[in-house]
Scaffold this active site. Structure first.
Site, PDB file in Angstrom:
ATOM      1  N   GLY A 238       5.079  48.337  50.536  1.00  0.00           N
ATOM      2  CA  GLY A 238       4.255  47.437  49.756  1.00  0.00           C
ATOM      3  C   GLY A 238       3.507  46.443  50.621  1.00  0.00           C
ATOM      4  CG  ASP A 239       3.018  43.135  53.387  1.00  0.00           C
ATOM      5  OD1 ASP A 239       2.047  43.254  54.160  1.00  0.00           O
ATOM      6  OD2 ASP A 239       3.333  42.054  52.861  1.00  0.00           O
ATOM      7  CG  ASP A 240       0.713  44.414  57.191  1.00  0.00           C
ATOM      8  OD1 ASP A 240      -0.287  44.866  56.599  1.00  0.00           O
ATOM      9  OD2 ASP A 240       0.862  43.208  57.470  1.00  0.00           O
TER      10      ASP A 240
END
Length: 455
Positions: free
Chosen positions: A263-265
Site C-alpha cells: 500500500g506504499d513504497d
C-alpha cells in the site's frame, strides 16, 4: 563539453567503481554464506551468513501453535536461554509448523530465527502485549503520533550476526486492526513495524513471507552489512504506510530477489527527518537493489526519501520490474530536509502500467513539527537512468526541483515509453531541474538537453 555532460560521464565511471567496491565489501558476507543444517530440520539445508552450533525448537519451551494461545513469554524465554550459546557457535530457534500467536520479542546476537514450512508467527492484536520503545533520534517524533511508538514485532538492538530465515514460513502482522484505528486517529503511539533491527551489524533476512504489517515491514536502521533476500511481502494496496523494505541510515545493504505488493513504497531508503536527521547525521549509502518485482498502484517501486536528512548516496538499482505501480524510482524531498541525494544509478527497468516513469519532487512537505530550518535545502545531483522499457504510461515525467535550489546532473538514456490511451498532452513536466538525455521516447523536456554520450 558542458558541466552537466561531464557530471553524467563522471557519474557513470564512479558508479562502476563504487559498485565494485560495494560488491567487494558485501563479498565479505558472501564468503561466509554456507549451507547450514540445524537439529530438528532433518535433511533440510539453508543458506546463512553463519551456521549455528546449537539449536532448539519453540515447543521445547512450552510453545503452543494453536493460533489462540499467547507465546510472547515463550519466545522471550527461548531466546534468553539460547543467548548463553552466543560465544559457543551461536544458536538457532526453530519455529515449527503451526500458528504461533505472540506479541513483540527481542532477538540476540549470533542467533538464527528459523521458520519451518507452514509455520506462521501471528502478531497479537492485544495492545497490552505491545510495549513502547524510545523515539528514533533521527526522527525526533513518532511518524504517526508524537508521544512515542510501539515496539516492532521482531526487534533487535546493538546486535551482531543475526539471521531471520526459513523454508518460506510466514510472519503475519494482522494489520487490519492497526489500519482501522490509525485511520480513525485513535493512536497516541506510532504503529509497530514488523521487523526492526537497530545499531547492528551483519544482518540477514531471507526466504520468508511477510503479510499485513501494521506499518513498515522491514526496517533496518543505524546498521551495516545487511542482506535482504528472497522475501515475499504482501499487503492490501490500500493499506496505510505498508512499505516493504526501508533501510534507514544504513551502510552496505543488498536487497534482492523479492516480490512485494504494498500500500506504499515497495523499497524506500531513508536517513532521518528534517533537523533531527541533520543533527544525527548518519547517511544511507552503498545500497544495491536488484531483481525486485513491485506492485503498488499509489506509490513507488523505489522511493529515495522523503526522510533523507542524513543524506542518501551511492545507490544502484537494477533489473527491477514494476506492474501497476504509480512511479518507478522516485526522489522525494522538501525545503527543511537539508542533506543530499546523490550518485544514484538506475538501469534495466521493465515497467508496465505506470502513472509516472520519472518522478522527482522538492515539495514533499511532511514535517515532524514546525521547527524545521527553511534554509536547509537538499542537494539532488548525479541521478542516472538508463535502459528502461515502459508500457501503458500516463505521464513520462514529473520533475520538480526547488526554486533557487535546482536538481542537477539528471541523465536519462535508452528509454522507450509506450503511452496509454489516457495519455496526457504534456508528457514532460520539468521545473527547476537540469540534465541531459539521449535516445529517449517520447522526446524529453528542454531542460534535459538531448546529447550523445557514452553509457
Amino acid at each position: 563539453m558542458s558541466r552537466t555532460m561531464k557530471q553524467c560521464l563522471h557519474l557513470g565511471n564512479t558508479n562502476v567503481l563504487g559498485v565494485i567496491s560495494l560488491i567487494i565489501t558485501l563479498g565479505s558476507l558472501n564468503v561466509k554464506v554456507a549451507e547450514c543444517r540445524a537439529i530438528g530440520l532433518g535433511n533440510s539445508e539453508y543458506s546463512a551468513i553463519n551456521c549455528r552450533k546449537h539449536s532448539a525448537t519453540l515447543t521445547d519451551f512450552g510453545g503452543v501453535g494453536d493460533g489462540k494461545t499467547s507465546n510472547t513469554k515463550i519466545f522471550a524465554t527461548a531466546i534468553a536461554n539460547l543467548t548463553q550459546h552466543a560465544s559457543d557457535g551461536g544458536a538457532t530457534l526453530i519455529v515449527p509448523s503451526g500458528k504461533w500467536l505472540t506479541g513483540p520479542f527481542n532477538l540476540t546476537s549470533h542467533f538464527t530465527l528459523f521458520l519451518q514450512k507452514d509455520a506462521v508467527i501471528l502478531a497479537s492484536q492485544d495492545e497490552k502485549e505491545w510495549p513502547s520503545v524510545a523515539l528514533l533520534p533521527s526522527y525526533g517524533k513518532g511518524r504517526d503520533a508524537p508521544d512515542g511508538r510501539f515496539s516492532s514485532l521482531i526487534f533487535g538492538y546493538n546486535l551482531t550476526d543475526v539471521v531471520i530465515t526459513g523454508q518460506n514460513g510466514t510472519l503475519d502482522g494482522q494489520g487490519s486492526y492497526w489500519w482501522v484505528k490509525f485511520k480513525k486517529k485513535e493512536f497516541t503511539l506510532t504503529r509497530p513495524y514488523m521487523i526492526e533491527i537497530m545499531f547492528s551489524d551483519q544482518i540477514q533476512i531471507s526466504n520468508i513471507t511477510l503479510i499485513n504489517s501494521p506499518s513498515w515491514f522491514v526496517h533496518p536502521i543505524y546498521s551495516s552489512n545487511i542482506i535482504v533476500s528472497g522475501l515475499t511481502i504482501l499487503a492490501p494496496i490500500d493499506s496505510p504506510n505498508t512499505d516493504g523494505v526501508n533501510p534507514d541510515s544504513c551502510t552496505n545493504t543488498r536487497i534482492e530477489d523479492c516480490y512485494i505488493v504494498s500500500g506504499d513504497d515497495c523499497i524506500s531508503p531513508k536517513s532521518g527527518w528534517d533537523n533531527y536527521g541533520v543533527k544525527f547525521g548518519k547517511p544511507t549509502k552503498n545500497i544495491i537493489i536488484r531483481r525486485i518485482t513491485c506492485i503498488s498502484p499509489d506509490s513507488a517501486m523505489v522511493a529515495l526519501g522523503s526522510e533523507m536528512s542524513g543524506g542518501i548516496e551511492d545507490i544502484r538499482v537494477e533489473d527491477l520490474t514494476a506492474i501497476d505501480t504509480q512511479s518507478a524510482v522516485r526522489i522525494k524531498t522538501a525545503v527543511g530536509r537539508g542533506a543530499y541525494v546523490k550518485n544514484i544509478y538506475v538501469r534495466n527497468l521493465n515497467l508496465n502500467t505506470m502513472k509516472y516513469v520519472f518522478w522527482m519532487t522538492g515539495s514533499y512537505g511532511s514535517h515532524p513539527d514546525p521547527e524545521f530550518d527553511p534554509k536547509a535545502l537538499p542537494v539532488i545531483s548525479g541521478i542516472n537512468y538508463k535502459d528502461i522499457v515502459a508500457k501503458n504510461v500516463t505521464y513520462a515525467a514529473r520533475l520538480e526541483g526547488i526554486p533557487n535550489d535546482p536538481f542537477t546532473g539528471i541523465c536519462i538514456s535508452n528509454v522507450t515509453m509506450e503511452l496509454s490511451k489516457e495519455q496526457h498532452k504534456l508528457q514532460w513536466n520539468c521545473t527547476d531541474i537540469s540534465g541531459v538525455s539521449n535516445n529517449v521516447t517520447p522526446t524529453p523536456c528542454e531542460e534535459l538537453q538531448q546529447k550523445v554520450f557514452m553509457n
